[in-house]
Design an enzyme around this catalytic site. Structure first.
Site, short mmCIF file in Angstrom:
data_model
loop_
_atom_site.label_atom_id
_atom_site.label_comp_id
_atom_site.label_asym_id
_atom_site.label_seq_id
_atom_site.Cartn_x
_atom_site.Cartn_y
_atom_site.Cartn_z
N TYR A 1 -24.39 -13.21 22.13
CA TYR A 1 -23.84 -12.16 21.26
C TYR A 1 -24.02 -12.63 19.81
CZ TYR A 1 -21.35 -11.37 25.69
OH TYR A 1 -21.02 -11.22 27.01
N CYS B 1 -7.79 0.87 -1.76
CA CYS B 1 -7.30 0.16 -0.57
C CYS B 1 -7.23 -1.33 -0.90
CB CYS B 1 -8.23 0.41 0.60
SG CYS B 1 -7.85 -0.63 2.01
N CYS C 1 0.83 -1.21 0.00
CA CYS C 1 0.00 0.00 0.00
C CYS C 1 0.87 1.26 0.00
CB CYS C 1 -0.89 -0.01 1.23
SG CYS C 1 -1.83 1.50 1.41
N GLU D 1 -28.85 -11.18 21.86
CA GLU D 1 -28.13 -10.09 21.19
C GLU D 1 -28.71 -8.76 21.66
OE1 GLU D 1 -25.66 -9.31 18.81
OE2 GLU D 1 -26.51 -7.29 18.96
N CYS E 1 -3.64 -0.84 8.48
CA CYS E 1 -2.80 -2.04 8.54
C CYS E 1 -1.54 -1.77 9.35
CB CYS E 1 -2.38 -2.46 7.13
SG CYS E 1 -3.75 -2.97 6.09
N CYS F 1 -1.26 5.39 7.23
CA CYS F 1 -2.64 4.96 7.48
C CYS F 1 -2.72 4.13 8.76
CB CYS F 1 -3.13 4.14 6.29
SG CYS F 1 -4.79 3.48 6.49
N ASP G 1 -19.60 -15.04 21.58
CA ASP G 1 -18.83 -14.31 20.56
C ASP G 1 -18.92 -12.83 20.88
OD1 ASP G 1 -17.58 -13.37 18.31
OD2 ASP G 1 -19.04 -14.13 16.88
N GLN H 1 -19.91 -10.28 10.14
CA GLN H 1 -18.45 -10.48 10.04
C GLN H 1 -17.92 -9.86 8.75
OE1 GLN H 1 -16.54 -11.77 12.36
NE2 GLN H 1 -17.91 -12.94 13.68
N CYS I 1 -12.49 -11.76 19.36
CA CYS I 1 -11.71 -10.87 18.49
C CYS I 1 -10.66 -10.12 19.30
CB CYS I 1 -12.63 -9.91 17.75
SG CYS I 1 -13.61 -8.90 18.85
N1 SAH Z 1 -21.88 -13.91 16.55
C1 SAH Z 1 -22.18 -12.81 15.65
C2 SAH Z 1 -21.87 -11.43 16.22
C3 SAH Z 1 -20.56 -11.23 16.91
S1 SAH Z 1 -20.12 -9.54 17.21
C4 SAH Z 1 -21.48 -13.02 14.32
O1 SAH Z 1 -20.57 -13.85 14.19
O2 SAH Z 1 -21.84 -12.34 13.36
C5 SAH Z 1 -20.66 -9.25 18.83
C6 SAH Z 1 -22.14 -8.95 18.95
O3 SAH Z 1 -22.41 -8.75 20.33
C7 SAH Z 1 -22.63 -7.69 18.23
O4 SAH Z 1 -23.72 -8.04 17.42
C8 SAH Z 1 -23.06 -6.76 19.38
O5 SAH Z 1 -24.18 -5.98 19.03
C9 SAH Z 1 -23.41 -7.75 20.47
N2 SAH Z 1 -23.34 -7.30 21.87
C10 SAH Z 1 -22.51 -6.38 22.43
N3 SAH Z 1 -22.66 -6.35 23.76
C11 SAH Z 1 -23.61 -7.28 24.08
C12 SAH Z 1 -24.18 -7.74 25.32
N4 SAH Z 1 -23.82 -7.22 26.48
N5 SAH Z 1 -25.09 -8.72 25.26
C13 SAH Z 1 -25.48 -9.26 24.06
N6 SAH Z 1 -24.97 -8.87 22.88
C14 SAH Z 1 -24.04 -7.89 22.87
#
Ligand code: SAH
Length: 453
Positions: free
Chosen positions: A312, A159, A72, A333, A81, A78, A381, A283, A408
């Site tokens: 989540y 990009c 890049c 969620e 990355c 930037c 997640d 994602q 993550c």
């Molecule tokens: N498993 C999904 C999303 C993962 S990202 C996937 O793979 O697409 C994390 C998610 O957690 C987001 O959608 C966010 O809005 C949600 N989130 C954040 N804090 C939270 C909480 N306290 N309880 C429930 N969900 C939450």
């Protein structure tokens, strides 16, 4: 000791989690931008702080065999990355090491095997979502990405990690702004109209959503803007005006106004179809997402008899893959737009053994547990801050057979694994996946199982 502007010789013996090289001079840590472990450099000190100093490479004494030219042109400025100066295989080794360091130092976990990071065959143009800040230039509005640790906009025409249609959408919006003298937002004064151009692209379907983030609920000449976008993007399916009048760093506001086409787009992951909307999480790397979810489902060991929680759950992606192999799935969620999409996605894919709840996982799961609703297998997640301890405590009380943790952020992952391993679970598998090539970010899937006494 040394001070600012001194040039010192350093052997780089480690890397920070953001990808800076680390060397020691008289026992004092020096972080060197762009240096790779194993290298010897002459480093020029930029600043000296209490516990460490920051330096940049002045001259190489010995270069790493893993070093390569960044692809890049604005890599050094930037903020996106931070690993483009290494060959791809080295970035995968680096990410695995970050996971190991966190699990041992923060998690206190010894003797854990961390698998090799699963990389991409072609780690370019992988992002299905872009968010370009727009600001005032000397004459015309500018757009690109924020510089490292600042909100200075680094102009970037193309990009290498975005899909080309995202760059095209950004260029079309800039052209529209120039043509009609539409003012860019000024962060310092709070004046101006256009703040960000964002895109979401269905990787398999080609359906494209362009989101214009503005301070007001009306922007001029929308018809021409739409025809300019249509000309550039063959899969244009949706143009949304997102209204964000608040000062601060949050990119999207809560109000969406449809300017063209539908208010959502659709993408396919594996054999399932998902509706994607402006505010719900999806994602960003569709190729690696399939690999990540396959691993998560493999770790879950579903046989068709299990009750599953997907916490989540976003728009219900993991939930629906699990629902194909489990007795039933409960998704939780916090974002309502996401749970609404999850319910529609379940119906669209004919998976009626699912239930979705809107709210905080740490509040909903204790309530469900009190009502006697439990899970044999739990997916979590969470966002970067990890799980709330109240949720982890309920999971310990509920005692599912397996927990599959998708993370993550390795440091909050390590903190949460420390809690779970101290309370009746053991770590069985740790699999890093490269969801964000060339950045320092790493995704990890962990399988934990209940220790039966
Ligand atoms: N498993 C999904 C999303 C993962 S990202 C996937 O793979 O697409 C994390 C998610 O957690 C987001 O959608 C966010 O809005 C949600 N989130 C954040 N804090 C939270 C909480 N306290 N309880 C429930 N969900 C939450």
């Amino acid at each position: 000791m040394f001070s600012k502007n001194d040039v010192i010789e350093l052997e780089i013996t480690g890397m920070t989690h953001e990808g800076m090289g680390v060397g020691k001079k008289d026992g004092f840590a020096v972080f060197v931008q762009g240096a790779i472990d194993g290298e010897k450099v002459k480093a020029k000190i930029i600043k000296v702080l209490k516990k460490y100093a920051v330096a940049r490479i002045h001259e190489f004494i010995e270069k790493s065999p893993y070093r390569k030219e960044p692809f890049c042109p604005v890599y050094n400025r930037c903020g996106g990355c931070s690993l483009q100066h290494m060959i791809y295989e080295k970035t995968l080794l680096f990410k695995r090491q970050v996971v190991i360091d966190n699990l041992t130092r923060i998690g206190g976990l010894e003797n854990i095997t961390v698998k090799d990071t699963i990389g991409m065959e072609n780690p370019y143009n992988y992002r299905n979502k872009a968010q370009y800040p727009v600001g005032e230039g000397k004459e015309d509005p500018v757009s690109g990405f924020y510089a490292k640790r600042s909100h200075e906009i680094i102009e970037s025409d193309v990009c290498g990690i975005q899909l080309p249609d995202s760059d095209k959408a950004k260029r079309a919006v800039l052209e529209y702004m120039r043509k009609y003298s539409v003012p860019a937002y000024n962060e310092e004064t709070g004046h101006g109209l256009i703040r960000h151009v964002a895109t979401k692209i269905g990787f398999h379907t080609g359906e494209t959503m362009v989101i214009i983030v503005a301070t007001k609920s009306k922007i001029p000449h929308t018809e021409d803007l739409i025809s300019m976008l249509k000309k550039e993007i063959s899969g244009l399916k949706s143009v949304v005006l997102n209204v964000n009048s608040k000062r601060g760093n949050v990119i999207l506001g809560q109000k969406n106004i449809s300017l063209y086409g539908s208010s959502t787009i659709t993408d396919r992951l594996g054999s399932l179809y998902f509706e994607i909307s402006p505010l719900a999480f999806y994602q960003v790397n569709p190729v690696q997402t399939e690999i990540l979810y396959d691993k998560a489902i493999e770790f879950a060991g579903l046989t068709g008899k299990e009750s599953v929680f997907d916490l989540y759950c976003g728009i219900g992606t993991i939930s629906l893959f699990a629902a194909q192999k489990a007795k039933n799935v409960v998704g939780v969620e916090i974002v309502e737009e996401a749970t609404e999409a999850a319910k529609k996605n379940a119906a669209k894919n004919n998976l009626c053994n699912t239930d979705f709840y809107t709210g905080k996982a740490e509040e909903i799961v204790p309530e469900l547990y009190e009502k006697g609703i439990k899970a044999d297998v739990v997916f979590v997640d969470p966002p970067r801050k990890g799980c709330d301890e109240k949720l982890l405590k309920t999971l310990v009380d509920m005692s599912p057979e397996r927990i599959v943790y998708v993370s993550c952020n390795p440091s909050t992952l390590a903190r949460d694994l420390k809690y779970l391993t101290a309370n009746g679970f053991e770590v069985k598998e740790v699999q890093p996946v490269d969801m964000f090539p060339w950045t320092h970010h790493v995704e990890t899937v962990v399988l934990m199982s209940r220790v039966d006494k």
